[in-house]
Scaffold this active site. Structure first.
Site, PDB file in Angstrom:
ATOM      1  N   HIS A   1      29.403 -35.154 -23.747  1.00 16.36           N
ATOM      2  CA  HIS A   1      29.077 -35.120 -25.173  1.00 16.36           C
ATOM      3  C   HIS A   1      29.761 -33.939 -25.853  1.00 16.36           C
ATOM      4  CE1 HIS A   1      26.747 -35.585 -28.834  1.00 16.36           C
ATOM      5  NE2 HIS A   1      26.343 -34.326 -28.728  1.00 16.36           N
TER       6      HIS A   1
ATOM      7  N   TYR B   1      23.217 -38.237 -16.290  1.00 18.02           N
ATOM      8  CA  TYR B   1      22.696 -39.478 -16.877  1.00 18.02           C
ATOM      9  C   TYR B   1      23.632 -40.678 -16.753  1.00 18.02           C
ATOM     10  CZ  TYR B   1      25.462 -37.727 -20.878  1.00 18.02           C
ATOM     11  OH  TYR B   1      26.460 -37.242 -21.681  1.00 18.02           O
TER      12      TYR B   1
ATOM     13  N   ARG C   1      32.625 -43.115 -24.530  1.00 12.43           N
ATOM     14  CA  ARG C   1      32.884 -41.668 -24.488  1.00 12.43           C
ATOM     15  C   ARG C   1      33.243 -41.297 -23.062  1.00 12.43           C
ATOM     16  NH1 ARG C   1      29.228 -37.955 -23.248  1.00 12.43           N
ATOM     17  NH2 ARG C   1      27.402 -38.990 -24.097  1.00 12.43           N
TER      18      ARG C   1
END
Length: 372
Positions: free
Chosen positions: A261, A270, A257
């Site tokens: 998100h 993160y 990805r």
């Protein structure tokens, strides 16, 4: 089938490497040039759809958009391997696959705009509504495939999910039922390394997600999810196996990805930027472009034609989503149950009264008391 035949390979299937060179494989054949050219067109359109949707979010025209930027090979491959009578069960991140299956781009955005329905006729396109809850669509897919089997229909169901969904109980129930009842369904896991902010290493200790298949009694396969040629070959094999009575399969695509998100996520909290940058070299568009250009199948005229077509799709999305919808507040209550309960009726009257009070208050504060 022997249990050893159900185990995936140690490395993911790859037919075109990061530099656009072919990779020989003793089981899976490279798709023909026309198929790969069609796939490349889908990748170009998919990337433009992702970019345009992101812009529409920033403009306030979409409520949310889970981007599949970098995962377009999985999206396009999933749509291309299905026959006219097959069904696709997508997740919220699979808008590109939904559009590649034939749904109008503007219709595919309706749910993400914040409307109460999916925006397209699921029966006409044989595409289930995009599912926001993790893994719930897998149960729906299995039930649908089981029903088609009972009716004697030539239907294969392709159920999409992400790596995060494999941590859900619904994932277990769907795979177990599919294997026990020999249902014609293919589970396609797009392992993009993160379930929102949770890395794969904190989700599973298995050698790969494809290894989970043997525990249910079905074969598992791993594929390079940024190699659309390999995705097409592996998924086509799994779909044909299901169609000819071979039962369900689990295919894990290794991809990434590239973006957050959703627009509500801060992925810098993160993961490191260097990690994201490392995946740019594995970009599915650049990889297939290099291969097709080297073979002469892709020229400047075709590139321009594909880019123009993608831009037309983006323009249609802008036009559709820049139009304010005429909303009826009662729709919040109208379609919950066949017969509206006293509680829902009371809630509707409360909302209706509040709307009317707001209207009167606005009119009273307007110039000339709201009168012209």
């Amino acid at each position: 089938m022997q249990h050893t035949d159900m185990l995936p390979r140690d490395t993911a299937v790859q037919l075109i490497d990061e530099n656009g060179a072919t990779v020989a494989d003793d089981r899976f054949a490279l798709p023909d040039a026309d198929t790969l050219l069609a796939a490349y067109r889908g990748l170009v359109e998919g990337r433009r759809i992702n970019d345009q949707a992101g812009a529409l979010v920033r403009q306030g025209r979409l409520a949310v958009y889970p981007s599949s930027h970098g995962q377009e090979a999985c999206q396009v491959g999933a749509a291309m391997v299905l026959g006219a009578g097959d069904w696709l069960f997508p997740t919220y991140r699979d808008s590109v696959a939904v559009i590649a299956r034939g749904v109008e781009p503007a219709d595919a955005m309706v749910l993400l705009k914040g409307d109460w329905h999916s925006g397209y006729d699921v029966r006409a396109h044989r595409v289930a509504p995009q599912a926001t809850p993790l893994a719930t669509q897998l149960l729906h897919a299995v039930g649908f495939a089981q029903a088609a089997k009972h009716r004697g229909e030539d239907t294969v169901v392709l159920a999409l999910c992400g790596d995060g969904a494999t941590s859900e109980g619904d994932f277990h129930e769907a795979l177990n039922f599919a294997a026990v009842f020999h249902v014609p369904v293919v589970f396609f896991v797009q392992n993009n390394e993160f379930a929102i902010s949770v890395p794969l290493s904190r989700q599973s200790a298995a050698p790969s997600l494809a290894h989970k298949a043997i525990g249910y009694g079905m074969p598992g396969e791993r594929v390079d999810g940024n190699d659309v040629a390999a995705v097409l070959a592996v998924l086509s094999g799994a779909v044909e196996r299901a169609r000819t009575g071979g039962g369900p399969s689990l295919v894990e695509a290794h991809t990434y990805r590239m973006q957050a998100h959703t627009n509500a996520d801060d992925d810098t909290r993160y993961r490191e930027r260097d990690e994201v940058q490392a995946w740019i070299a594995r970009d599915p568009l650049r990889r297939l472009r290099a291969y097709l250009s080297s073979t002469g199948a892709l020229d400047a005229e075709a590139e321009e034609r594909f880019a123009t077509g993608a831009e037309e799709i983006a323009a249609a999305m802008r036009t559709a989503l820049n139009t304010d919808a005429d909303l009826d507040p009662e729709d919040l209550f109208r379609f919950v149950t066949t017969h509206r309960s006293p509680q829902l009726e009371e809630q509707w009257h409360l909302l209706r009264d509040e709307i009317e009070r707001s209207r009167l208050a606005d009119a009273a504060t307007a110039p000339n008391g709201g009168h012209r």
